[in-house]
Scaffold this motif. Structure first.
Motif, PDB file in Angstrom:
ATOM      1  N   THR A  44       0.639  -0.930   0.028  1.00 42.61           N
ATOM      2  CA  THR A  44       0.191   0.249  -0.575  1.00 42.61           C
ATOM      3  C   THR A  44       0.967   1.210  -0.021  1.00 42.61           C
ATOM      4  O   THR A  44       0.657   2.232   0.963  1.00 42.61           O
ATOM      5  CB  THR A  44      -0.782  -0.055   1.446  1.00 42.61           C
ATOM      6  OG1 THR A  44      -0.301   0.153   1.951  1.00 42.61           O
ATOM      7  CG2 THR A  44      -1.929  -1.731   1.073  1.00 42.61           C
ATOM      8  N   GLY A  45       2.017   0.878  -0.561  1.00 49.09           N
ATOM      9  CA  GLY A  45       3.014   2.019  -0.355  1.00 49.09           C
ATOM     10  C   GLY A  45       3.789   3.117   0.938  1.00 49.09           C
ATOM     11  O   GLY A  45       3.596   3.855   0.540  1.00 49.09           O
ATOM     12  N   VAL A  46       3.845   2.327   1.838  1.00 52.74           N
ATOM     13  CA  VAL A  46       4.442   2.333   2.607  1.00 52.74           C
ATOM     14  C   VAL A  46       5.876   2.340   3.336  1.00 52.74           C
ATOM     15  O   VAL A  46       6.080   1.094   3.300  1.00 52.74           O
ATOM     16  CB  VAL A  46       3.991   2.299   4.335  1.00 52.74           C
ATOM     17  CG1 VAL A  46       4.127   2.596   5.113  1.00 52.74           C
ATOM     18  CG2 VAL A  46       2.533   2.644   4.262  1.00 52.74           C
ATOM     19  N   ARG A  47       6.257   3.072   2.678  1.00 55.70           N
ATOM     20  CA  ARG A  47       7.769   2.822   3.114  1.00 55.70           C
ATOM     21  C   ARG A  47       8.506   3.653   3.784  1.00 55.70           C
ATOM     22  O   ARG A  47       9.715   4.516   3.496  1.00 55.70           O
ATOM     23  CB  ARG A  47       9.007   2.930   1.721  1.00 55.70           C
ATOM     24  CG  ARG A  47       8.124   1.880   0.806  1.00 55.70           C
ATOM     25  CD  ARG A  47       9.082   1.972  -1.222  1.00 55.70           C
ATOM     26  NE  ARG A  47      10.521   1.335  -0.979  1.00 55.70           N
ATOM     27  CZ  ARG A  47      10.639   2.172  -0.649  1.00 55.70           C
ATOM     28  NH1 ARG A  47      11.157   3.562  -0.979  1.00 55.70           N
ATOM     29  NH2 ARG A  47      12.334   1.052  -0.429  1.00 55.70           N
ATOM     30  N   GLY A  48       8.937   3.433   5.316  1.00 61.73           N
ATOM     31  CA  GLY A  48       9.635   3.822   6.095  1.00 61.73           C
ATOM     32  C   GLY A  48      11.261   3.460   6.026  1.00 61.73           C
ATOM     33  O   GLY A  48      11.379   2.403   5.433  1.00 61.73           O
ATOM     34  N   LEU A  49      11.967   4.075   7.462  1.00 59.14           N
ATOM     35  CA  LEU A  49      13.292   3.246   7.332  1.00 59.14           C
ATOM     36  C   LEU A  49      13.491   1.792   7.233  1.00 59.14           C
ATOM     37  O   LEU A  49      14.045   1.380   6.565  1.00 59.14           O
ATOM     38  CB  LEU A  49      13.894   4.379   8.351  1.00 59.14           C
ATOM     39  CG  LEU A  49      15.379   3.671   8.285  1.00 59.14           C
ATOM     40  CD1 LEU A  49      16.472   4.768   6.922  1.00 59.14           C
ATOM     41  CD2 LEU A  49      16.023   4.785   9.395  1.00 59.14           C
ATOM     42  N   PRO A  50      12.486   1.269   8.239  1.00 60.31           N
ATOM     43  CA  PRO A  50      13.041  -0.073   8.453  1.00 60.31           C
ATOM     44  C   PRO A  50      12.274  -0.893   6.834  1.00 60.31           C
ATOM     45  O   PRO A  50      13.126  -2.154   6.989  1.00 60.31           O
ATOM     46  CB  PRO A  50      11.884  -0.985   9.406  1.00 60.31           C
ATOM     47  CG  PRO A  50      11.689   0.154  10.280  1.00 60.31           C
ATOM     48  CD  PRO A  50      11.761   1.764   9.003  1.00 60.31           C
ATOM     49  N   HIS A  51      11.547  -0.550   6.264  1.00 60.33           N
ATOM     50  CA  HIS A  51      11.278  -1.260   4.721  1.00 60.33           C
ATOM     51  C   HIS A  51      12.458  -1.085   3.914  1.00 60.33           C
ATOM     52  O   HIS A  51      13.173  -1.931   3.391  1.00 60.33           O
ATOM     53  CB  HIS A  51      10.081  -0.792   3.776  1.00 60.33           C
ATOM     54  CG  HIS A  51       8.228  -0.645   5.217  1.00 60.33           C
ATOM     55  ND1 HIS A  51       8.667   0.790   5.882  1.00 60.33           N
ATOM     56  CD2 HIS A  51       7.940  -1.268   5.116  1.00 60.33           C
ATOM     57  CE1 HIS A  51       7.303   0.287   6.792  1.00 60.33           C
ATOM     58  NE2 HIS A  51       7.006  -0.704   6.297  1.00 60.33           N
ATOM     59  N   ARG A  52      13.249   0.681   4.106  1.00 61.28           N
ATOM     60  CA  ARG A  52      14.334   0.443   2.920  1.00 61.28           C
ATOM     61  C   ARG A  52      16.057   0.043   3.448  1.00 61.28           C
ATOM     62  O   ARG A  52      16.566  -1.169   2.447  1.00 61.28           O
ATOM     63  CB  ARG A  52      14.457   2.222   2.996  1.00 61.28           C
ATOM     64  CG  ARG A  52      12.988   3.162   2.946  1.00 61.28           C
ATOM     65  CD  ARG A  52      13.526   4.189   3.178  1.00 61.28           C
ATOM     66  NE  ARG A  52      12.139   5.310   2.735  1.00 61.28           N
ATOM     67  CZ  ARG A  52      11.643   5.862   1.448  1.00 61.28           C
ATOM     68  NH1 ARG A  52      12.647   6.573   1.425  1.00 61.28           N
ATOM     69  NH2 ARG A  52      10.420   6.640   1.315  1.00 61.28           N
ATOM     70  N   VAL A  53      15.951  -0.524   4.370  1.00 60.52           N
ATOM     71  CA  VAL A  53      17.058  -0.760   5.004  1.00 60.52           C
ATOM     72  C   VAL A  53      17.152  -2.167   4.930  1.00 60.52           C
ATOM     73  O   VAL A  53      17.871  -3.208   5.101  1.00 60.52           O
ATOM     74  CB  VAL A  53      17.221  -0.612   5.916  1.00 60.52           C
ATOM     75  CG1 VAL A  53      18.040   1.619   5.703  1.00 60.52           C
ATOM     76  CG2 VAL A  53      17.113  -0.554   7.291  1.00 60.52           C
ATOM     77  N   GLY A  54      15.453  -2.970   5.391  1.00 60.69           N
ATOM     78  CA  GLY A  54      15.205  -4.414   4.806  1.00 60.69           C
ATOM     79  C   GLY A  54      15.097  -4.899   6.509  1.00 60.69           C
ATOM     80  O   GLY A  54      15.593  -4.458   7.663  1.00 60.69           O
ATOM     81  N   PRO A  55      14.230  -6.671   6.303  1.00 57.67           N
ATOM     82  CA  PRO A  55      14.553  -6.554   7.685  1.00 57.67           C
ATOM     83  C   PRO A  55      16.036  -7.089   9.281  1.00 57.67           C
ATOM     84  O   PRO A  55      15.275  -7.091   9.920  1.00 57.67           O
ATOM     85  CB  PRO A  55      13.510  -8.131   7.992  1.00 57.67           C
ATOM     86  CG  PRO A  55      13.951  -8.448   6.825  1.00 57.67           C
ATOM     87  CD  PRO A  55      14.161  -7.429   5.521  1.00 57.67           C
ATOM     88  N   VAL A  56      16.869  -7.660   8.455  1.00 56.32           N
ATOM     89  CA  VAL A  56      18.079  -8.151   9.358  1.00 56.32           C
ATOM     90  C   VAL A  56      18.647  -7.060   9.931  1.00 56.32           C
ATOM     91  O   VAL A  56      18.897  -7.190  11.304  1.00 56.32           O
ATOM     92  CB  VAL A  56      18.524  -9.168   8.254  1.00 56.32           C
ATOM     93  CG1 VAL A  56      20.118  -9.340   9.295  1.00 56.32           C
ATOM     94  CG2 VAL A  56      17.833  -9.918   7.918  1.00 56.32           C
ATOM     95  N   PRO A  57      18.669  -6.071   8.530  1.00 53.93           N
ATOM     96  CA  PRO A  57      19.310  -5.218   9.505  1.00 53.93           C
ATOM     97  C   PRO A  57      18.863  -3.794  10.359  1.00 53.93           C
ATOM     98  O   PRO A  57      19.623  -3.423  11.458  1.00 53.93           O
ATOM     99  CB  PRO A  57      19.800  -4.003   7.817  1.00 53.93           C
ATOM    100  CG  PRO A  57      19.612  -4.705   6.687  1.00 53.93           C
ATOM    101  CD  PRO A  57      18.852  -5.759   7.882  1.00 53.93           C
ATOM    102  N   SER A  58      17.678  -3.765  10.101  1.00 55.44           N
ATOM    103  CA  SER A  58      16.687  -3.526  10.907  1.00 55.44           C
ATOM    104  C   SER A  58      16.962  -4.104  12.250  1.00 55.44           C
ATOM    105  O   SER A  58      16.173  -3.134  13.501  1.00 55.44           O
ATOM    106  CB  SER A  58      15.425  -3.057  10.615  1.00 55.44           C
ATOM    107  OG  SER A  58      15.101  -2.148   9.353  1.00 55.44           O
ATOM    108  N   ALA A  59      16.543  -5.349  12.396  1.00 61.37           N
ATOM    109  CA  ALA A  59      16.079  -6.205  13.336  1.00 61.37           C
ATOM    110  C   ALA A  59      17.478  -6.092  14.548  1.00 61.37           C
ATOM    111  O   ALA A  59      17.274  -5.704  15.832  1.00 61.37           O
ATOM    112  CB  ALA A  59      15.784  -7.363  13.206  1.00 61.37           C
TER     113      ALA A  59
END
Length: 288
Positions: free
Chosen positions: A198-213
């Motif tokens: 639905t077009g939501v791209r916050g910082l965690p979406h942009r860097v990916g799940p593992v780096p965000s975790a």
């Protein structure tokens, strides 16, 4: 604005509507944040009456943020089939959530300012941050900012509600901001696929799940250590126990980075936050 569901909510009994409205506040995090505020008020020496006022102000603000989120996201939630959302089920309408959100934010403003200008404005930073996130910042690379500023301001506002309007110690503000950053990562993790659709791209979406975790785990561990090492003097036994709670940061990292267990990450962060603050209070750390 949002999906207009006609008739369905009108045929729903008042008890079911009340339960649905409570759920739409995002009840668990709203109660957890309010509990943390009350515990911090006790630790800071805020008088009992003002402690109740702190809890009520924070709860009203959190309810307004939850209702705002479900009101503004009604179209998105329907598009991805979020059947866990009362507005998608037709139990409440977006218009009802809008009215509830605006009413709650007005109550939060009044209750916060009854504590005084300084504590009131600091507590309202958390409310404004939540509304800014819901209104659009979650779609940008600045998505962590409302969590960092809002949860950094929360302990500052609570401590300022004590007699003499003291300033919160730096380590408490830093710990609050770090916990907010970790909560952002954990909160986003379960809904990444729906958000992207639905077009939501916050910082965690942009860097990916593992780096965000990994970042979330570092922030969570840092917050726990700040709460242990920040207070003056050697850590007490209870404060050392709080330090042990930094270990679950690794677990939270695995949860937020694993598609099968992402929904457990946010409750884990909330639980660790409340436990951290309980041990901080029990350890007798001076906050004022």
């Amino acid at each position: 604005m949002g999906v207009q569901v006609t008739g369905a909510a009108g045929r729903t009994g008042p008890v079911r509507r009340g339960v649905a409205l409570a759920r739409a506040t995002h009840l668990e995090p709203a109660l957890a944040v309010s509990a943390v505020a009350v515990l911090l008020a006790v630790a800071a020496g805020v008088t009992p009456g003002r402690t109740v006022l702190v809890g009520a102000a924070v709860l009203a603000g959190q309810a307004s943020i939850g209702w705002c989120n479900d009101w503004l996201d009604a179209d998105r939630d329907r598009a991805v089939g979020r059947q866990d959302k009362p507005v998608v089920q037709g139990v409440v309408t977006p218009a009802t959530l809008r009215t509830a959100a605006l009413t709650a934010v007005a109550v939060a403003v009044v209750l916060s300012l009854l504590l005084g200008v300084v504590p009131g404005l600091l507590l309202l930073v958390l409310v404004a941050s939540g509304w800014a996130y819901d209104a659009g910042l979650k779609r940008t690379a600045l998505s962590p900012l409302p969590y960092l500023t809002g949860f950094g301001a929360l302990p500052a506002g609570v401590v300022a509600a004590a007699p003499g309007t003291p300033a919160a110690p730096w380590w408490l503000v830093a710990a609050g901001a770090a916990l907010g950053g970790a909560a952002h990562v954990a909160n986003v993790a379960p809904d990444v696929a729906d958000d992207l659709a639905t077009g939501v791209r916050g910082l965690p979406h942009r860097v990916g799940p593992v780096p965000s975790a990994v970042a979330g785990a570092v922030l969570l561990g840092a917050a726990s250590l700040l709460l242990v090492l920040g207070p003056a003097g050697p850590p007490s036994a209870l404060e050392r126990a709080a330090g042990v709670l930094a270990v679950p940061a690794v677990v939270v990292a695995a949860l937020a980075g694993s598609p099968r267990a992402r929904r457990l990450a946010f409750p884990a962060v909330l639980l660790l936050t409340v436990l951290d603050v309980v041990l901080l209070v029990a350890g007798g750390a001076a906050l004022g």
